[in-house]
Design a protein around this motif. Structure first.
Motif, PDB file in Angstrom:
ATOM      1  N   HIS A  13       0.707  -0.894   0.185  1.00  0.00           N
ATOM      2  CA  HIS A  13      -0.650   0.292   0.026  1.00  0.00           C
ATOM      3  C   HIS A  13       1.296   1.387   0.305  1.00  0.00           C
ATOM      4  N   GLY A  14       0.858   2.275  -0.903  1.00  0.00           N
ATOM      5  CA  GLY A  14       1.162   3.594  -0.703  1.00  0.00           C
ATOM      6  C   GLY A  14       2.019   4.529   0.273  1.00  0.00           C
ATOM      7  N   ASP A  15       0.631   4.669   1.521  1.00  0.00           N
ATOM      8  CA  ASP A  15       0.732   4.715   2.493  1.00  0.00           C
ATOM      9  C   ASP A  15      -0.004   4.025   3.815  1.00  0.00           C
ATOM     10  N   LEU A  16       0.122   2.820   3.799  1.00  0.00           N
ATOM     11  CA  LEU A  16      -0.848   2.198   5.135  1.00  0.00           C
ATOM     12  C   LEU A  16      -1.551   2.645   5.935  1.00  0.00           C
ATOM     13  N   ARG A  17      -0.120   3.404   6.760  1.00  0.00           N
ATOM     14  CA  ARG A  17      -0.554   4.271   7.697  1.00  0.00           C
ATOM     15  C   ARG A  17      -1.381   5.156   8.017  1.00  0.00           C
ATOM     16  N   VAL A  20      -5.019   3.881   7.117  1.00  0.00           N
ATOM     17  CA  VAL A  20      -5.523   3.516   8.468  1.00  0.00           C
ATOM     18  C   VAL A  20      -6.127   4.457   9.185  1.00  0.00           C
ATOM     19  N   LEU A  21      -5.853   5.492   9.539  1.00  0.00           N
ATOM     20  CA  LEU A  21      -5.911   6.360   9.678  1.00  0.00           C
ATOM     21  C   LEU A  21      -7.540   6.807   9.076  1.00  0.00           C
ATOM     22  N   THR A  22      -7.223   7.483   7.996  1.00  0.00           N
ATOM     23  CA  THR A  22      -8.691   7.638   7.003  1.00  0.00           C
ATOM     24  C   THR A  22      -9.251   6.821   7.162  1.00  0.00           C
ATOM     25  N   HIS A  55       1.505  -1.495  12.484  1.00  0.00           N
ATOM     26  CA  HIS A  55       1.002  -0.245  12.378  1.00  0.00           C
ATOM     27  C   HIS A  55       1.624   1.086  13.868  1.00  0.00           C
ATOM     28  N   PHE A  56       0.282   0.368  14.675  1.00  0.00           N
ATOM     29  CA  PHE A  56      -0.288   0.962  15.495  1.00  0.00           C
ATOM     30  C   PHE A  56      -0.242  -0.058  17.293  1.00  0.00           C
ATOM     31  N   GLY A  57       0.074  -1.611  16.492  1.00  0.00           N
ATOM     32  CA  GLY A  57      -0.199  -1.978  18.011  1.00  0.00           C
ATOM     33  C   GLY A  57      -0.515  -2.354  18.361  1.00  0.00           C
TER      34      GLY A  57
END
Length: 194
Positions: A13-17, A20-22, A55-57
């Protein structure tokens, strides 16, 4: 591709973090923070179910990242404000533009209070809020700051929970907030309040 299987492209994914936030912000805006599930967010972002945890735990880590991002956005929105009233306007504008962030930012029971990113972003936003108070000579900065923050935060919360929607009517919420601050800072005889 077989249903339930994930192809290799979902792992790159280009910007996985941020994806997921979005997705998390969309869920919060629609159903509140209690509706968040890392597995559901992975599905929405098109990644493996373990990717958000990487990414977030956990859910708390994700909510903490949302709050940190929100405080950073709030600091950016407040930056360059010209005095207390303008910063209040900007605060209301931020809350109405970022309601999901706003919901999470002020729910300490959902967050890791000692997270360095959150601590730094919160401090930066706090400094921007306090900067408006320094323009008022002869007033206790701490008390004035709490009063101003209470007014802006309270109005934004009432607006976002649809408790003052009818009163505000077609005015943008920050314009209605200007009316409130003008009402509270001027005396009934039209002279400025102290």
């Amino acid at each position: 591709m077989t249903p339930g299987k994930t192809d290799r492209s979902t792992y790159h994914h280009g910007d996985l973090r941020q994806a997921v936030l979005t997705a998390a912000l969309d869920v919060i805006a629609a159903d509140g923070p209690a509706a968040l599930s890392l597995r559901d967010l992975a599905r929405r972002a098109g990644v493996s179910h373990a990717a958000p945890a990487h990414h977030f735990g956990d859910r708390t880590g994700l909510l903490t990242a949302i709050a940190a991002q929100g405080f950073g956005l709030l600091a950016d929105t407040l930056a360059g404000g010209t005095g207390l009233a303008d910063r209040g306007r900007r605060y209301v504008r931020f809350a109405t533009a970022h309601p999901a962030h706003f919901q999470v930012m002020f729910a300490p029971d959902l967050l890791r209070a000692d997270d360095p990113e959150l601590t730094a972003a919160r401090a930066r936003a706090g400094a921007e809020l306090r900067a408006g108070v320094t323009t008022l000579p002869g007033r206790d900065a701490r008390t004035t700051g709490i009063a101003a923050w209470s007014l802006a935060h309270g109005f934004a919360t009432l607006y976002l929970t649809h408790n003052v929607t009818d009163a505000v009517g077609p005015l943008p919420p920050e314009d209605y907030f200007d009316l409130l601050t003008g009402f509270l800072t001027d005396r009934a005889d039209g002279t400025p309040g102290t």
